[in-house]
Design a protein around this motif. Structure first.
Motif, PDB file in Angstrom:
ATOM      1  N   LEU A 125       0.875  -1.165   0.000  1.00  0.00           N
ATOM      2  CA  LEU A 125       0.000   0.000   0.000  1.00  0.00           C
ATOM      3  C   LEU A 125       0.915   1.218   0.000  1.00  0.00           C
ATOM      4  O   LEU A 125       1.626   1.476   0.976  1.00  0.00           O
ATOM      5  CB  LEU A 125      -0.927   0.028   1.214  1.00  0.00           C
ATOM      6  CG  LEU A 125      -2.094   1.020   1.136  1.00  0.00           C
ATOM      7  CD1 LEU A 125      -3.207   0.636   2.124  1.00  0.00           C
ATOM      8  CD2 LEU A 125      -1.673   2.465   1.391  1.00  0.00           C
ATOM      9  N   VAL A 126       0.913   1.945  -1.101  1.00  0.00           N
ATOM     10  CA  VAL A 126       1.774   3.104  -1.265  1.00  0.00           C
ATOM     11  C   VAL A 126       0.905   4.355  -1.335  1.00  0.00           C
ATOM     12  O   VAL A 126      -0.085   4.390  -2.079  1.00  0.00           O
ATOM     13  CB  VAL A 126       2.628   2.980  -2.551  1.00  0.00           C
ATOM     14  CG1 VAL A 126       3.401   4.269  -2.821  1.00  0.00           C
ATOM     15  CG2 VAL A 126       3.591   1.804  -2.433  1.00  0.00           C
ATOM     16  N   ALA A 127       1.240   5.367  -0.553  1.00  0.00           N
ATOM     17  CA  ALA A 127       0.492   6.623  -0.545  1.00  0.00           C
ATOM     18  C   ALA A 127       1.231   7.675  -1.340  1.00  0.00           C
ATOM     19  O   ALA A 127       2.447   7.839  -1.188  1.00  0.00           O
ATOM     20  CB  ALA A 127       0.270   7.108   0.881  1.00  0.00           C
ATOM     21  N   VAL A 162     -11.419   3.865  -6.936  1.00  0.00           N
ATOM     22  CA  VAL A 162     -12.405   4.517  -6.078  1.00  0.00           C
ATOM     23  C   VAL A 162     -12.119   6.011  -6.143  1.00  0.00           C
ATOM     24  O   VAL A 162     -11.055   6.470  -5.737  1.00  0.00           O
ATOM     25  CB  VAL A 162     -12.328   4.034  -4.623  1.00  0.00           C
ATOM     26  CG1 VAL A 162     -13.344   4.788  -3.756  1.00  0.00           C
ATOM     27  CG2 VAL A 162     -12.600   2.533  -4.541  1.00  0.00           C
ATOM     28  N   PHE A 163     -13.079   6.760  -6.681  1.00  0.00           N
ATOM     29  CA  PHE A 163     -12.903   8.197  -6.848  1.00  0.00           C
ATOM     30  C   PHE A 163     -13.279   8.950  -5.567  1.00  0.00           C
ATOM     31  O   PHE A 163     -13.977   8.432  -4.694  1.00  0.00           O
ATOM     32  CB  PHE A 163     -13.759   8.718  -8.002  1.00  0.00           C
ATOM     33  CG  PHE A 163     -13.360   8.179  -9.344  1.00  0.00           C
ATOM     34  CD1 PHE A 163     -12.258   8.702 -10.012  1.00  0.00           C
ATOM     35  CD2 PHE A 163     -14.072   7.152  -9.940  1.00  0.00           C
ATOM     36  CE1 PHE A 163     -11.885   8.207 -11.254  1.00  0.00           C
ATOM     37  CE2 PHE A 163     -13.705   6.656 -11.178  1.00  0.00           C
ATOM     38  CZ  PHE A 163     -12.607   7.180 -11.841  1.00  0.00           C
ATOM     39  N   GLN A 164     -12.831  10.193  -5.508  1.00  0.00           N
ATOM     40  CA  GLN A 164     -13.122  11.048  -4.351  1.00  0.00           C
ATOM     41  C   GLN A 164     -14.629  11.205  -4.135  1.00  0.00           C
ATOM     42  O   GLN A 164     -15.104  11.239  -3.009  1.00  0.00           O
ATOM     43  CB  GLN A 164     -12.476  12.421  -4.570  1.00  0.00           C
ATOM     44  CG  GLN A 164     -12.619  13.370  -3.401  1.00  0.00           C
ATOM     45  CD  GLN A 164     -11.826  14.650  -3.615  1.00  0.00           C
ATOM     46  OE1 GLN A 164     -11.002  14.746  -4.504  1.00  0.00           O
ATOM     47  NE2 GLN A 164     -12.074  15.637  -2.797  1.00  0.00           N
ATOM     48  N   SER A 165     -15.385  11.275  -5.217  1.00  0.00           N
ATOM     49  CA  SER A 165     -16.839  11.470  -5.115  1.00  0.00           C
ATOM     50  C   SER A 165     -17.600  10.149  -5.042  1.00  0.00           C
ATOM     51  O   SER A 165     -18.832  10.147  -4.975  1.00  0.00           O
ATOM     52  CB  SER A 165     -17.332  12.249  -6.336  1.00  0.00           C
ATOM     53  OG  SER A 165     -17.105  11.497  -7.518  1.00  0.00           O
ATOM     54  N   LEU A 208      -6.982   4.488  -5.124  1.00  0.00           N
ATOM     55  CA  LEU A 208      -7.892   5.231  -4.241  1.00  0.00           C
ATOM     56  C   LEU A 208      -7.551   6.718  -4.330  1.00  0.00           C
ATOM     57  O   LEU A 208      -6.472   7.136  -3.915  1.00  0.00           O
ATOM     58  CB  LEU A 208      -7.746   4.749  -2.795  1.00  0.00           C
ATOM     59  CG  LEU A 208      -7.910   3.244  -2.550  1.00  0.00           C
ATOM     60  CD1 LEU A 208      -7.622   2.908  -1.088  1.00  0.00           C
ATOM     61  CD2 LEU A 208      -9.300   2.777  -2.932  1.00  0.00           C
ATOM     62  N   ASP A 209      -8.475   7.517  -4.856  1.00  0.00           N
ATOM     63  CA  ASP A 209      -8.237   8.944  -5.043  1.00  0.00           C
ATOM     64  C   ASP A 209      -8.923   9.729  -3.930  1.00  0.00           C
ATOM     65  O   ASP A 209     -10.088  10.111  -4.061  1.00  0.00           O
ATOM     66  CB  ASP A 209      -8.761   9.385  -6.415  1.00  0.00           C
ATOM     67  CG  ASP A 209      -8.448  10.847  -6.709  1.00  0.00           C
ATOM     68  OD1 ASP A 209      -7.655  11.451  -5.955  1.00  0.00           O
ATOM     69  OD2 ASP A 209      -8.989  11.386  -7.691  1.00  0.00           O
ATOM     70  N   GLU A 210      -8.198   9.967  -2.835  1.00  0.00           N
ATOM     71  CA  GLU A 210      -8.712  10.708  -1.679  1.00  0.00           C
ATOM     72  C   GLU A 210     -10.142  10.295  -1.351  1.00  0.00           C
ATOM     73  O   GLU A 210     -11.049  11.128  -1.287  1.00  0.00           O
ATOM     74  CB  GLU A 210      -8.632  12.217  -1.923  1.00  0.00           C
ATOM     75  CG  GLU A 210      -7.228  12.668  -2.244  1.00  0.00           C
ATOM     76  CD  GLU A 210      -6.952  14.111  -1.873  1.00  0.00           C
ATOM     77  OE1 GLU A 210      -7.193  14.474  -0.711  1.00  0.00           O
ATOM     78  OE2 GLU A 210      -6.483  14.851  -2.731  1.00  0.00           O
ATOM     79  N   LEU A 235      -2.795   4.918  -2.840  1.00  0.00           N
ATOM     80  CA  LEU A 235      -3.721   5.855  -2.203  1.00  0.00           C
ATOM     81  C   LEU A 235      -3.221   7.275  -2.420  1.00  0.00           C
ATOM     82  O   LEU A 235      -2.085   7.601  -2.061  1.00  0.00           O
ATOM     83  CB  LEU A 235      -3.804   5.562  -0.701  1.00  0.00           C
ATOM     84  CG  LEU A 235      -4.472   6.611   0.192  1.00  0.00           C
ATOM     85  CD1 LEU A 235      -5.965   6.679  -0.080  1.00  0.00           C
ATOM     86  CD2 LEU A 235      -4.209   6.304   1.669  1.00  0.00           C
ATOM     87  N   VAL A 236      -4.045   8.123  -3.014  1.00  0.00           N
ATOM     88  CA  VAL A 236      -3.731   9.551  -3.133  1.00  0.00           C
ATOM     89  C   VAL A 236      -4.360  10.266  -1.945  1.00  0.00           C
ATOM     90  O   VAL A 236      -5.549  10.100  -1.661  1.00  0.00           O
ATOM     91  CB  VAL A 236      -4.283  10.133  -4.449  1.00  0.00           C
ATOM     92  CG1 VAL A 236      -4.295  11.656  -4.393  1.00  0.00           C
ATOM     93  CG2 VAL A 236      -3.436   9.677  -5.621  1.00  0.00           C
ATOM     94  N   THR A 237      -3.577  11.048  -1.223  1.00  0.00           N
ATOM     95  CA  THR A 237      -4.097  11.736  -0.045  1.00  0.00           C
ATOM     96  C   THR A 237      -3.295  12.999   0.239  1.00  0.00           C
ATOM     97  O   THR A 237      -2.122  13.096  -0.116  1.00  0.00           O
ATOM     98  CB  THR A 237      -4.088  10.813   1.186  1.00  0.00           C
ATOM     99  OG1 THR A 237      -4.675  11.479   2.298  1.00  0.00           O
ATOM    100  CG2 THR A 237      -2.666  10.398   1.564  1.00  0.00           C
TER     101      THR A 237
END
Length: 364
Positions: free
Chosen positions: A42-44, A91-94, A168-170, A200-202
């Motif tokens: 799992l890379v952020a 998985v989008f932010q919205s 995973l986008d925020e 994961l984008v955060t």
């Protein structure tokens, strides 16, 4: 004989981003970005708004192909492949759930074609509903669900086709703090149990530090550092990383001698300054938990006095704001210790910082 103490063999590289750049007109959003993500990691991607982290994720997903460079997934060049031909779930932010479909049909949306006969789809959806704990909500529509439940539906839909890579986008940005904290733990537990490689984008540092195997810190379209959460927090590769990841007091100083900084009349021992030249301007960063106060500072080499300019009560901890001859610092101490130290505004207290905890970089 099996050597139980031998280090585990590194996992194979699942995704390789090679010298990727992305331009939007004259704007350079990504500048020769390279990184590798290993199977099951799992890379952020962590960084401020506009740093390029979402652009990089979209390039990997095929939504915004790069202008230059290559993206290799499991040995296959996917640089220019459309999203549907990539082995990824997103998985989008919205969340992007279909409002006219119930939970069951949202999850099943991508399960089509001869590979997914009706009974197989039904079994897979039931498996996913159980996995994300939404069996009782299968007949509800997105508008009838909480934000956390919607996120679980989006996550189940992204996993439906058993993708090799999950993006995973925020996904938690719209949730309140308590729900975010609970769901990030659930996401990590699910990711580990499935063994699915995840990016994961955060912009949430606490999230990145708490659940990632490694963190990619980005700034202005470039990678500043790639490392484990501990490496990024304790051994920042640049002044930007030191200032962005976690809290830190910072100040400009001059290298007075090997391993010593001077900021006005304040002198601080700093092992990291050994690589700098005496007389050189430097930027120093100090984590609040590394600042020693009162009796803990007494007898410490280089201890100095500071004025308390403010105290924040944070529950189990208190954050103490300090000023020493123009040098501003923060200290974090257990709340129970506050009364024993007798701290209030304008109080003077002895301060010390361990030499190995002063992060030091060339100024500018």
């Amino acid at each position: 004989m099996l050597d139980l103490l031998a280090p585990a063999a590194p996992r194979p590289v699942h995704l390789a981003v090679q010298e990727v750049s992305k331009r939007f007109g004259r704007f350079l959003a990504l500048d020769r970005v390279s990184l590798e993500v290993r199977e099951g990691e799992l890379v952020a991607f962590l960084g401020p708004s506009g740093c390029g982290k979402t652009t990089l994720l979209r390039a990997i997903a095929g939504l915004d192909p790069p202008t230059e460079g290559r993206i290799i997934q499991a040995g296959r060049d996917i640089t220019l492949l459309p999203p549907g031909q990539r082995d990824v779930g997103i998985v989008f932010q919205s969340y992007a759930l279909f409002p006219n479909l119930d939970v069951r049909r949202n999850i099943a949306y991508g399960l089509r074609g001869p590979a997914w006969p009706r009974e197989k789809v039904k079994a897979r959806v039931a498996e996913l509903l159980a996995m994300v704990g939404l069996e009782e909500h299968a007949g509800k529509y997105p508008a009838q669900l909480s934000g956390g439940q919607q996120q679980r539906v989006a996550l189940a839909r992204a996993l439906a086709n058993r993708p090799a890579l999950l993006l995973l986008d925020e996904p938690r940005s719209a949730l309140d703090a308590i729900v975010r904290s609970r769901l990030r733990t659930e996401i990590r537990a699910l990711q580990k149990s499935l063994g699915v490689t995840t990016i994961l984008v955060t912009h949430d540092q606490e999230e990145a530090l708490s659940i990632s195997d490694r963190i990619v810190v980005m700034n202005a379209g470039r990678i500043e550092q790639i490392g484990t959460p501990e490496e990024v927090y304790r051994r920042p590769a640049s002044a930007f990383v030191a200032g962005f990841v976690g809290r830190a007091g910072s100040f400009t100083a001059e290298v007075e001698a090997p391993r010593r900084l001077r900021a006005g009349p304040v002198r601080i021992e700093a092992e990291a300054a050994a690589s700098l030249t005496p007389g050189q301007a430097a930027r120093a960063f100090i984590r609040p938990e590394d600042v020693r106060l009162g009796p803990d500072a007494a007898g410490h080499p280089g201890a100095f006095e500071a004025v308390v300019t403010g105290v924040e009560f944070l529950g189990a901890l208190c954050r103490v704001h300090l000023l020493a001859e123009g040098v501003r610092l923060e200290a974090e101490i257990p709340s129970a210790q506050l009364r024993h130290l007798g701290l209030d505004r304008t109080a003077r207290i002895l301060v010390a910082i361990p030499a190995d905890r002063v992060m030091t970089y060339p100024e500018g």
